[in-house]
Scaffold this motif. Structure first.
Motif, PDB file in Angstrom:
ATOM      1  N   GLY A 193       0.767  -1.236   0.000  1.00  0.00           N
ATOM      2  CA  GLY A 193       0.000   0.000   0.000  1.00  0.00           C
ATOM      3  C   GLY A 193       0.796   1.282   0.000  1.00  0.00           C
ATOM      4  O   GLY A 193       0.229   2.364   0.151  1.00  0.00           O
ATOM      5  N   SER A 194       2.120   1.199  -0.170  1.00  0.00           N
ATOM      6  CA  SER A 194       2.930   2.404  -0.205  1.00  0.00           C
ATOM      7  C   SER A 194       3.300   2.743  -1.644  1.00  0.00           C
ATOM      8  O   SER A 194       2.982   2.007  -2.573  1.00  0.00           O
ATOM      9  N   ASN A 195       3.986   3.872  -1.823  1.00  0.00           N
ATOM     10  CA  ASN A 195       4.466   4.216  -3.156  1.00  0.00           C
ATOM     11  C   ASN A 195       5.953   4.556  -3.091  1.00  0.00           C
ATOM     12  O   ASN A 195       6.532   4.664  -2.006  1.00  0.00           O
ATOM     13  N   THR A 196       6.547   4.719  -4.242  1.00  0.00           N
ATOM     14  CA  THR A 196       8.002   4.886  -4.318  1.00  0.00           C
ATOM     15  C   THR A 196       8.483   6.093  -3.520  1.00  0.00           C
ATOM     16  O   THR A 196       9.452   5.994  -2.756  1.00  0.00           O
ATOM     17  N   LYS A 197       7.841   7.235  -3.671  1.00  0.00           N
ATOM     18  CA  LYS A 197       8.290   8.450  -2.975  1.00  0.00           C
ATOM     19  C   LYS A 197       8.246   8.275  -1.466  1.00  0.00           C
ATOM     20  O   LYS A 197       9.141   8.720  -0.745  1.00  0.00           O
ATOM     21  N   ARG A 198       7.206   7.640  -0.990  1.00  0.00           N
ATOM     22  CA  ARG A 198       7.072   7.462   0.450  1.00  0.00           C
ATOM     23  C   ARG A 198       8.110   6.486   1.002  1.00  0.00           C
ATOM     24  O   ARG A 198       8.623   6.669   2.109  1.00  0.00           O
ATOM     25  N   ASP A 238      12.459   7.489   9.156  1.00  0.00           N
ATOM     26  CA  ASP A 238      11.108   7.282   9.646  1.00  0.00           C
ATOM     27  C   ASP A 238      10.801   5.782   9.711  1.00  0.00           C
ATOM     28  O   ASP A 238      11.584   4.944   9.225  1.00  0.00           O
ATOM     29  N   HIS A 239       9.654   5.449  10.301  1.00  0.00           N
ATOM     30  CA  HIS A 239       9.264   4.042  10.443  1.00  0.00           C
ATOM     31  C   HIS A 239       7.786   3.891  10.104  1.00  0.00           C
ATOM     32  O   HIS A 239       7.008   3.331  10.862  1.00  0.00           O
ATOM     33  N   GLY A 240       7.412   4.420   8.922  1.00  0.00           N
ATOM     34  CA  GLY A 240       6.047   4.209   8.456  1.00  0.00           C
ATOM     35  C   GLY A 240       5.815   2.731   8.236  1.00  0.00           C
ATOM     36  O   GLY A 240       6.659   2.045   7.643  1.00  0.00           O
ATOM     37  N   TYR A 241       4.694   2.237   8.706  1.00  0.00           N
ATOM     38  CA  TYR A 241       4.473   0.794   8.647  1.00  0.00           C
ATOM     39  C   TYR A 241       4.465   0.263   7.206  1.00  0.00           C
ATOM     40  O   TYR A 241       5.168  -0.716   6.889  1.00  0.00           O
ATOM     41  N   GLU A 242       3.672   0.866   6.348  1.00  0.00           N
ATOM     42  CA  GLU A 242       3.587   0.380   4.967  1.00  0.00           C
ATOM     43  C   GLU A 242       4.929   0.490   4.260  1.00  0.00           C
ATOM     44  O   GLU A 242       5.336  -0.417   3.511  1.00  0.00           O
ATOM     45  N   GLU A 243       5.622   1.598   4.486  1.00  0.00           N
ATOM     46  CA  GLU A 243       6.914   1.813   3.826  1.00  0.00           C
ATOM     47  C   GLU A 243       7.976   0.830   4.337  1.00  0.00           C
ATOM     48  O   GLU A 243       8.804   0.331   3.570  1.00  0.00           O
ATOM     49  N   THR A 244       7.938   0.543   5.629  1.00  0.00           N
ATOM     50  CA  THR A 244       8.893  -0.409   6.201  1.00  0.00           C
ATOM     51  C   THR A 244       8.641  -1.810   5.673  1.00  0.00           C
ATOM     52  O   THR A 244       9.585  -2.538   5.336  1.00  0.00           O
ATOM     53  N   LEU A 245       7.376  -2.205   5.573  1.00  0.00           N
ATOM     54  CA  LEU A 245       7.044  -3.510   5.001  1.00  0.00           C
ATOM     55  C   LEU A 245       7.540  -3.618   3.564  1.00  0.00           C
ATOM     56  O   LEU A 245       8.099  -4.634   3.148  1.00  0.00           O
ATOM     57  N   GLU A 246       7.345  -2.548   2.808  1.00  0.00           N
ATOM     58  CA  GLU A 246       7.765  -2.539   1.398  1.00  0.00           C
ATOM     59  C   GLU A 246       9.286  -2.648   1.291  1.00  0.00           C
ATOM     60  O   GLU A 246       9.821  -3.400   0.465  1.00  0.00           O
ATOM     61  N   LEU A 247      10.001  -1.895   2.119  1.00  0.00           N
ATOM     62  CA  LEU A 247      11.461  -1.908   2.104  1.00  0.00           C
ATOM     63  C   LEU A 247      12.006  -3.294   2.444  1.00  0.00           C
ATOM     64  O   LEU A 247      12.885  -3.817   1.753  1.00  0.00           O
ATOM     65  N   LEU A 248      11.495  -3.890   3.482  1.00  0.00           N
ATOM     66  CA  LEU A 248      11.975  -5.208   3.901  1.00  0.00           C
ATOM     67  C   LEU A 248      11.649  -6.273   2.861  1.00  0.00           C
ATOM     68  O   LEU A 248      12.474  -7.143   2.568  1.00  0.00           O
ATOM     69  N   HIS A 249      10.452  -6.196   2.298  1.00  0.00           N
ATOM     70  CA  HIS A 249      10.047  -7.218   1.325  1.00  0.00           C
ATOM     71  C   HIS A 249      10.932  -7.206   0.083  1.00  0.00           C
ATOM     72  O   HIS A 249      11.396  -8.250  -0.363  1.00  0.00           O
ATOM     73  N   HIS A 250      11.149  -6.027  -0.481  1.00  0.00           N
ATOM     74  CA  HIS A 250      11.940  -5.957  -1.713  1.00  0.00           C
ATOM     75  C   HIS A 250      13.418  -6.235  -1.457  1.00  0.00           C
ATOM     76  O   HIS A 250      14.114  -6.757  -2.331  1.00  0.00           O
ATOM     77  N   SER A 251      13.915  -5.873  -0.290  1.00  0.00           N
ATOM     78  CA  SER A 251      15.329  -6.114   0.022  1.00  0.00           C
ATOM     79  C   SER A 251      15.616  -7.589   0.226  1.00  0.00           C
ATOM     80  O   SER A 251      16.672  -8.090  -0.177  1.00  0.00           O
ATOM     81  N   ASN A 252      14.690  -8.301   0.861  1.00  0.00           N
ATOM     82  CA  ASN A 252      14.872  -9.728   1.133  1.00  0.00           C
ATOM     83  C   ASN A 252      13.545 -10.451   0.938  1.00  0.00           C
ATOM     84  O   ASN A 252      12.781 -10.618   1.889  1.00  0.00           O
ATOM     85  N   PRO A 253      13.259 -10.886  -0.293  1.00  0.00           N
ATOM     86  CA  PRO A 253      11.982 -11.562  -0.555  1.00  0.00           C
ATOM     87  C   PRO A 253      11.807 -12.861   0.220  1.00  0.00           C
ATOM     88  O   PRO A 253      10.685 -13.368   0.315  1.00  0.00           O
ATOM     89  N   SER A 254      12.891 -13.408   0.769  1.00  0.00           N
ATOM     90  CA  SER A 254      12.785 -14.646   1.537  1.00  0.00           C
ATOM     91  C   SER A 254      12.361 -14.402   2.977  1.00  0.00           C
ATOM     92  O   SER A 254      12.248 -15.343   3.760  1.00  0.00           O
ATOM     93  N   MET A 255      12.139 -13.161   3.338  1.00  0.00           N
ATOM     94  CA  MET A 255      11.675 -12.792   4.670  1.00  0.00           C
ATOM     95  C   MET A 255      10.189 -12.423   4.600  1.00  0.00           C
ATOM     96  O   MET A 255       9.711 -11.969   3.564  1.00  0.00           O
ATOM     97  N   ILE A 256       9.458 -12.618   5.694  1.00  0.00           N
ATOM     98  CA  ILE A 256       8.055 -12.219   5.751  1.00  0.00           C
ATOM     99  C   ILE A 256       7.923 -11.037   6.716  1.00  0.00           C
ATOM    100  O   ILE A 256       7.855 -11.227   7.936  1.00  0.00           O
ATOM    101  N   PRO A 257       7.911  -9.811   6.223  1.00  0.00           N
ATOM    102  CA  PRO A 257       7.717  -8.664   7.118  1.00  0.00           C
ATOM    103  C   PRO A 257       6.272  -8.625   7.596  1.00  0.00           C
ATOM    104  O   PRO A 257       5.351  -8.869   6.820  1.00  0.00           O
TER     105      PRO A 257
END
Length: 354
Positions: free
Chosen positions: A158-163, A172-191
């Motif tokens: 639910g986030s976008n690139t700018k955010r 910052d520690h926006g929930y949606e943005e943090t989930l997006e960052l963790l997911h794309h950095s390590n797809p083998s992890m479940i944020p």
């Protein structure tokens, strides 16, 4: 890889070679769940399976002393926060302490900062933690704004690139943005923000029958602070072109032939540098450059060169003897691809690492 295994691999055609131990049929990995909110987890931890909690990571956006205040100043600081940390159950806090002692907890915000967190520190911490899916360490976080602008496709959280970019650049520690960052950095992890049993099944359905760590070199770039960025996940067919990519080599050969530099009778060569490459560094690249210069001074035209990361069965015991950290073949290949990204003549060969 022993001698018999090498003979078996050599006897197969390249389109028959597949990435070992990466399909659900070959092995059923249990990914780590990364819980990103202390307040959400404090309300849910009792209903989460013990096996999930034991294997999980806690990446909290808070300061440590908000949960574990020691001084009056700590108590005042914690009391000013929207979350009522002093209401957390003692058993939950004990769980956090136990996991912290095992190195499985990190707090984004350093104690002396006003509010901004340190995503670089989180990235460094992740690279020292074993990923049970791959057997190696997690990759660094994608902290390159350019990577996100070029590669971020459909949002999964639910986030976008700018955010997302603002989130890690500002600490910052926006929930949606943090989930997006963790997911794309390590797809083998479940944020995870809020635990749901379906998270595991959803993760399994996202894993096609191929290695999610196979990437093409044109999707790689270096991240900020000299960190290696990762490309997005995509399906790849294991063919001769992905094991020994020839695009740069053929392009260079064509240019040399058209310019008349490479006569039909002239000797040509392709260079190969093998080894652990754990990780690849500038000395590896320079050795290939020096070898090319020496050969061409002797009248031999070098069409291209390959970095060839060795198999994990060679690298892991080698690093263990010196008690050094090691990267699995997938991550060493990612790093090599990033290292030769701007090279006009160097490629990365994957055959030896399979």
């Amino acid at each position: 890889m022993n001698d018999q295994e090498q003979r078996n691999v050599a006897s197969r055609t390249t389109d028959q070679i597949s990435v070992p131990n990466m399909t659900n049929a070959a092995r059923k990995p249990t990914p780590r769940v990364a819980f990103i909110s202390a307040s959400y987890l404090a309300r849910q931890w009792k209903v989460i399976p013990q096996s999930i909690l034991t294997n999980s990571l806690f990446i909290f956006g808070s300061k440590r002393h908000w949960l574990f205040p020691e001084t009056e100043s700590d108590h005042r600081d914690a009391a000013c926060q929207p979350t009522q940390y002093d209401t957390f159950e003692k058993k939950f806090l004990n769980l956090v302490r136990e996991k912290e002692a095992r190195g499985e907890v990190i707090f984004l915000k350093p104690p002396k900062t006003l509010y901004a967190g340190d995503w670089v520190a989180v990235s460094d911490w992740l690279t020292g933690i074993i990923d049970p899916v791959t057997g190696g360490c997690y990759a660094p976080l994608l902290l390159s704004a350019d990577w996100w602008r070029r590669n971020h496709g459909k949002s999964l959280h639910g986030s976008n690139t700018k955010r997302v970019i603002f989130n890690f650049q500002s600490g910052d520690h926006g929930y949606e943005e943090t989930l997006e960052l963790l997911h794309h950095s390590n797809p083998s992890m479940i944020p995870c923000l809020s635990w749901e049993p379906r998270l595991l099944s959803d993760w399994q359905t996202r894993q096609p029958v191929h290695s999610m760590f196979c990437r093409s070199s044109n999707e790689l770039e270096t991240g900020s602070s000299s960190r290696i960025g990762q490309p997005k996940d995509f399906t790849v067919t294991i063919t001769n072109d992905t094991l020994w990519p020839l695009e740069k080599l053929l392009t260079r050969a064509t240019k040399l032939a058209k310019s008349g530099h490479m006569a039909a009778s002239e000797s040509t060569a392709v260079l190969l540098l093998t080894g652990a490459l754990n990780p690849v560094h500038v000395g590896h690249l320079q050795s290939l450059e020096y070898a090319r210069d020496a050969l061409e001074e002797g009248g031999i035209t070098v069409l291209g060169g390959f970095l060839s990361p060795s198999h994990d069965s060679y690298v892991k015991p080698k690093m263990a003897r010196g008690k050094e950290r090691w990267w699995d073949a997938a991550r060493r290949t990612v790093a090599c691809n990033a290292a030769v990204y701007n090279s006009q003549w160097l490629h990365v060969g994957r055959w030896e690492s399979l």
